[in-house]
Design a protein around this motif. Structure first.
Motif, PDB file in Angstrom:
ATOM      1  N   TYR A 161       0.848  -1.191   0.000  1.00  0.00           N
ATOM      2  CA  TYR A 161       0.000   0.000   0.000  1.00  0.00           C
ATOM      3  C   TYR A 161       0.878   1.234   0.000  1.00  0.00           C
ATOM      4  O   TYR A 161       1.803   1.364   0.806  1.00  0.00           O
ATOM      5  CB  TYR A 161      -0.890   0.005   1.244  1.00  0.00           C
ATOM      6  N   ASP A 162       0.582   2.170  -0.929  1.00  0.00           N
ATOM      7  CA  ASP A 162       1.352   3.411  -1.045  1.00  0.00           C
ATOM      8  C   ASP A 162       0.552   4.543  -0.425  1.00  0.00           C
ATOM      9  O   ASP A 162      -0.543   4.889  -0.894  1.00  0.00           O
ATOM     10  CB  ASP A 162       1.639   3.703  -2.518  1.00  0.00           C
ATOM     11  N   SER A 163       1.124   5.106   0.671  1.00  0.00           N
ATOM     12  CA  SER A 163       0.397   6.167   1.375  1.00  0.00           C
ATOM     13  C   SER A 163       0.319   7.468   0.558  1.00  0.00           C
ATOM     14  O   SER A 163      -0.529   8.316   0.803  1.00  0.00           O
ATOM     15  CB  SER A 163       1.075   6.451   2.729  1.00  0.00           C
ATOM     16  N   TYR A 164       1.260   7.609  -0.441  1.00  0.00           N
ATOM     17  CA  TYR A 164       1.217   8.809  -1.284  1.00  0.00           C
ATOM     18  C   TYR A 164      -0.005   8.789  -2.188  1.00  0.00           C
ATOM     19  O   TYR A 164      -0.768   9.756  -2.263  1.00  0.00           O
ATOM     20  CB  TYR A 164       2.477   8.904  -2.149  1.00  0.00           C
ATOM     21  N   ASN A 166       4.791   8.857  -8.145  1.00  0.00           N
ATOM     22  CA  ASN A 166       4.316   9.782  -7.111  1.00  0.00           C
ATOM     23  C   ASN A 166       4.862  11.196  -7.357  1.00  0.00           C
ATOM     24  O   ASN A 166       6.032  11.371  -7.701  1.00  0.00           O
ATOM     25  CB  ASN A 166       4.763   9.301  -5.732  1.00  0.00           C
ATOM     26  N   LYS A 167       4.027  12.165  -7.146  1.00  0.00           N
ATOM     27  CA  LYS A 167       4.452  13.568  -7.207  1.00  0.00           C
ATOM     28  C   LYS A 167       4.578  14.055  -5.783  1.00  0.00           C
ATOM     29  O   LYS A 167       3.592  14.168  -5.061  1.00  0.00           O
ATOM     30  CB  LYS A 167       3.435  14.411  -7.985  1.00  0.00           C
ATOM     31  N   VAL A 168       5.849  14.311  -5.334  1.00  0.00           N
ATOM     32  CA  VAL A 168       6.085  14.734  -3.956  1.00  0.00           C
ATOM     33  C   VAL A 168       6.753  16.095  -3.963  1.00  0.00           C
ATOM     34  O   VAL A 168       7.450  16.474  -4.915  1.00  0.00           O
ATOM     35  CB  VAL A 168       6.944  13.719  -3.220  1.00  0.00           C
ATOM     36  N   SER A 169       6.554  16.822  -2.898  1.00  0.00           N
ATOM     37  CA  SER A 169       6.999  18.220  -2.851  1.00  0.00           C
ATOM     38  C   SER A 169       8.513  18.339  -2.748  1.00  0.00           C
ATOM     39  O   SER A 169       9.091  19.352  -3.140  1.00  0.00           O
ATOM     40  CB  SER A 169       6.337  18.943  -1.685  1.00  0.00           C
TER      41      SER A 169
END
Length: 789
Positions: A71-74, A96-99
């Motif tokens: 499971y991916d929390s993002y 995933n697009k992360v800040s």
């Protein structure tokens, strides 16, 4: 210049890692396909012998590649993973697009992100990976490449797309090589580029303003041997936790540039698992442990119902949606399936150096212990008298059931109608005849003619026995009859003796051992106490039965009324007649039995006294024999061979002085007593508290003097005589009872009083010339008249 140095450092580090992965001596990755084939070839012969492995369809959790998801929390989605060896790769490129990480879609087209994943700059690229995953090192990429090269059919599964790369150009984004090349990030600010994963990739330094594909990786953190641990250096230690080595049963951590034992089985990779040496391990509850069947990724479902698997060396079968371990029988034979219905098989064991086989049969209930019917079939009318063997025991079909052959039948075979009348002999030499479907011992009639009147008293031998024809038929003679002959009616009452000296009598029952009645007649009151000799002993009639005489009775005769209460000695032991001879001691025999009525009674014999106490005669004390010392002052006696004397009123004491033992104590009434011993005369002198026998020399042996020494029991007690010598005159008294066979010299007071002061006169008073005198016992221990007024 700085960029060139960084580029060179990355290339050198990657080269070291790639060479370590590719060399035979230090490789930390071996493709699972090679491991599997190697293991199979090495264990081929073992598997042939291993009934557990041969009886199962396959192994649980031994797949070359394991597919899973996390499971991916993002994104809130489940991401696919692929496992092989110690690696857990994401099955798709990161999207995933992360800040914290700059990322773009190829040509800023979201469809390209959906199809090929996002493109990321190298700075903080690890943040784009799911928790626990990171940017792969060059060694990780080399291991993946080798695995996919050797397992080409899995290339599509990994989906290493050729997603190109992009770069910032002023106010625009320039992208290139989509579909023709793939550029993926490498840990340490590097990239790996390839046109095809099967070709050797090129490595370069990632540029700060460029964007590349990202495929995240993690480790299972468990290996079989220490030499399978990844390379430990400054770069890799950033990503590596402790690895558990199954062969060492402990974890190792990367410190500096070497692996160090941390003496722990703790783990952080919860749920991670690996099969090593045919055993599955799993990180569970924060600790590496051997997995259970329930930890297997192969679930028991309806789809594999009835399938059998081996897990950690133990065979299981999927039944009713649950794994069930093989029974001991199933481990030997495999599962009882339809194709094996009715099949028999056996398990061999060794007992007392012999092989023992236990037979089983597969039926609708599974494997069960086979019975005799399962093995040899039913016994019915068509198989009557058929014989067979089961578990080393012979059987015969009789009365529509299998009957075990008895010991005789096992030796001679079953007695069947076809063998009727057959005579056979056992190994022990005994003859049997098959008669009425069973073996019986052969008898005389099976061999000889009929016994009739013409053959009366005819004898013959058979099987070491002697037979005689009597009016009752053939009779087997006993050993006794063969020695003494037959006991006929005309011989009744006849005695005979065997060679062993045993005596028999012929009566209506035949020969029997004689009894006393045969010699002495019936024992009753008319022949009471009659004695007869029988055998080697003698017997007497008690009035109703014959009784063997004892050795005592043989020596001193029977205990009859005439001998009642008499005692007889035998070899120092006494026996007294009380209806029978009773063993007793000499004292009871001499004085009679010591009973409670005779308690304290004293019996005196020469030199000894016996006292009856508590039912037994005991040797008494000297006081029991002579009385208290106070009544025997001055006396001496012999008791139990010892001379005693009484010198005072306290007790008897032994006399040590030979003269005193002969003459007695010189004390009391013995004062001035004259005695002879061995031709010498002695006088008892008491003076000043001392007493002693004094030798007399001054007495002359004149006639009067000699007369004095005939004082004995014939002289009247108290007789006084005067002795006149040439130089003296003295009065004496003869009192045999008081002084024994001796004259006692009287004192002047004794002469005047006409009485001598002694024990019998104690405290007597006389008057002489108006003065009173009393007979007293002085402190000098002798008697004398003393004036007291």
């Amino acid at each position: 210049m700085v960029m060139s140095r960084l580029y060179l450092t990355i290339l050198v580090a990657m080269g070291v890692l790639l060479s370590a992965c590719g060399s035979d001596s230090g490789s930390n990755f071996t493709p699972l396909q090679n491991l599997s084939s190697s293991s199979n070839s090495q264990n081929k012969e073992t598997d042939k012998k291993d009934s557990v492995k041969n009886s199962t369809d396959s192994k649980v959790s031994n797949a070359l590649v394991e597919y899973d998801s996390l499971y991916d929390s993002y994104s809130g989605d489940y991401l696919r993973t692929i496992r092989f060896g110690m690696y857990v790769w994401m099955a798709d490129n990161a999207s995933n697009k992360v800040s914290t990480v700059k990322s773009v879609c190829y040509d800023d087209d979201d469809e390209n992100c959906s199809a090929n994943g996002r493109l990321y700059q190298s700075v903080y690229a690890d943040d784009a990976c799911p928790r626990g995953f990171h940017v792969p090192t060059a060694a990780d990429w080399e291991a993946l490449r080798e695995f996919l090269v050797q397992n080409g059919q899995l290339e599509k599964t990994f989906n290493l797309v050729l997603g190109g790369y992009c770069a910032d150009a002023r106010d625009s984004l320039l992208c290139r090589d989509l579909g023709s090349a793939g550029a993926y990030l490498v840990a340490g600010n590097g990239i790996i580029s390839f046109a095809s994963i099967t070709q050797k990739p090129s490595i370069a330094i990632a540029k700060r303003d460029e964007y590349y594909s990202l495929r995240c990786v993690n480790y299972s953190y468990i290996v079989a041997k220490k030499d399978e641990l990844p390379v430990c250096d400054t770069l890799s230690s950033k990503y590596l936790n402790s690895f558990y080595v199954t062969d060492e049963k402990t974890s190792f951590r990367c410190t500096g540039n070497r692996w160090v034992d941390d003496f722990s089985t703790a783990c952080d990779a919860e749920g991670m698992s690996m099969v090593a040496n045919d055993t599955m391990y799993i990180c569970k509850y924060g600790e590496w442990q051997v997995a259970k069947i329930t930890d297997s990724r192969d679930s028991c479902t309806e789809a594999n119902e009835g399938k059998s698997y081996t897990f950690n060396g133990v065979p299981y079968v999927c039944k009713n949606n649950a794994w069930e371990e093989f029974s001991s029988v199933e481990k030997s034979f495999g599962l009882c399936v339809d194709s094996l219905m009715g099949k028999l098989d056996s398990i061999e064991s060794v007992a007392e150096n012999m092989s023992v086989y236990k037979v089983y049969i597969c039926d609708s209930t599974g494997w069960r212990v086979a019975n005799m019917i399962d093995v040899v079939g039913e016994c019915d009318s068509n198989r009557t008298y058929e014989t067979t063997e089961y578990r080393s025991v012979g059987y015969v079909c009789r009365n529509e059931k299998w009957e075990a052959l008895n010991e005789l039948e096992q030796e001679l075979g079953a007695c069947t109608p076809k063998r009727q009348g057959l005579i056979d002999t056992t190994r022990a030499g005994q003859d049997y005849i098959c008669d009425s479907a069973s073996w019986r011992r052969t008898g005389w009639l099976d061999y000889v003619d009929e016994c009739n009147a013409a053959r009366l008293k005819y004898t013959t031998s058979y099987a070491n026995n002697r037979y005689i024809c009597l009016d009752t038929g053939w009779h087997r003679m006993s050993t006794l009859e063969m020695e003494l002959g037959i006991c006929y009616k005309e011989n009744i009452g006849q005695f005979d003796t065997t060679k062993s000296s045993a005596t028999y009598i012929c009566d209506s029952t035949g020969w029997r051992t004689t009894v006393v009645d045969d010699y002495g007649g019936k024992c009753d009151s008319t022949i009471m106490n009659k004695i007869v000799a029988y055998g080697k002993s003698s017997y007497y009639c008690t009035g109703n039965a014959w009784k063997e005489m004892t050795s005592v009775e043989k020596t001193i005769g029977l205990c009859t009324i005439e001998k009642s209460r008499t005692c007889e000695p035998i070899n120092g032991q006494y026996y007294c007649c009380y209806s029978t001879w009773i063993s007793t001691n000499a004292q009871d025999a001499r004085f009679g039995t010591c009973t409670s009525l005779r308690e304290g009674e004293i019996q005196k014999v020469p030199d000894t006294a016996y006292v009856c106490e508590n039912g037994k005669w005991y040797k008494g004390k000297i006081e029991d024999y002579a009385g208290p010392c106070s009544q025997n002052l001055g006396r001496h006696i012999t008791y139990m061979g010892q001379v005693y004397g009484c010198i005072d009123t306290v007790q008897w004491i032994t006399i040590a002085d030979p003269l005193e033992r002969e003459l007695g104590y010189c004390v009391g009434c013995n004062d001035h007593l004259i005695k002879e011993y061995e031709g010498q005369f002695y006088e008892c002198i008491s003076s000043r508290g001392r007493s002693w026998w004094r030798t007399l020399f001054q007495l002359e042996p004149d006639s009067n003097h000699r007369k004095l020494y005939r004082c004995d029991s014939t002289v009247t007690p108290g007789t006084m005589e005067s002795v006149h010598g040439t130089s003296f005159s003295q009065d004496y008294v003869c009192d045999y009872k008081t002084f024994g066979n001796a004259w006692k010299m009287l004192s002047l007071s004794d002469t005047i009083a006409g009485k001598y002061c002694c024990e019998d006169m104690l405290d007597s008073v006389i008057v002489y010339q108006t003065s009173k005198y009393i007979c007293n016992y002085s402190t000098l221990k002798y008697y004398r008249w003393m004036r007291y007024n």
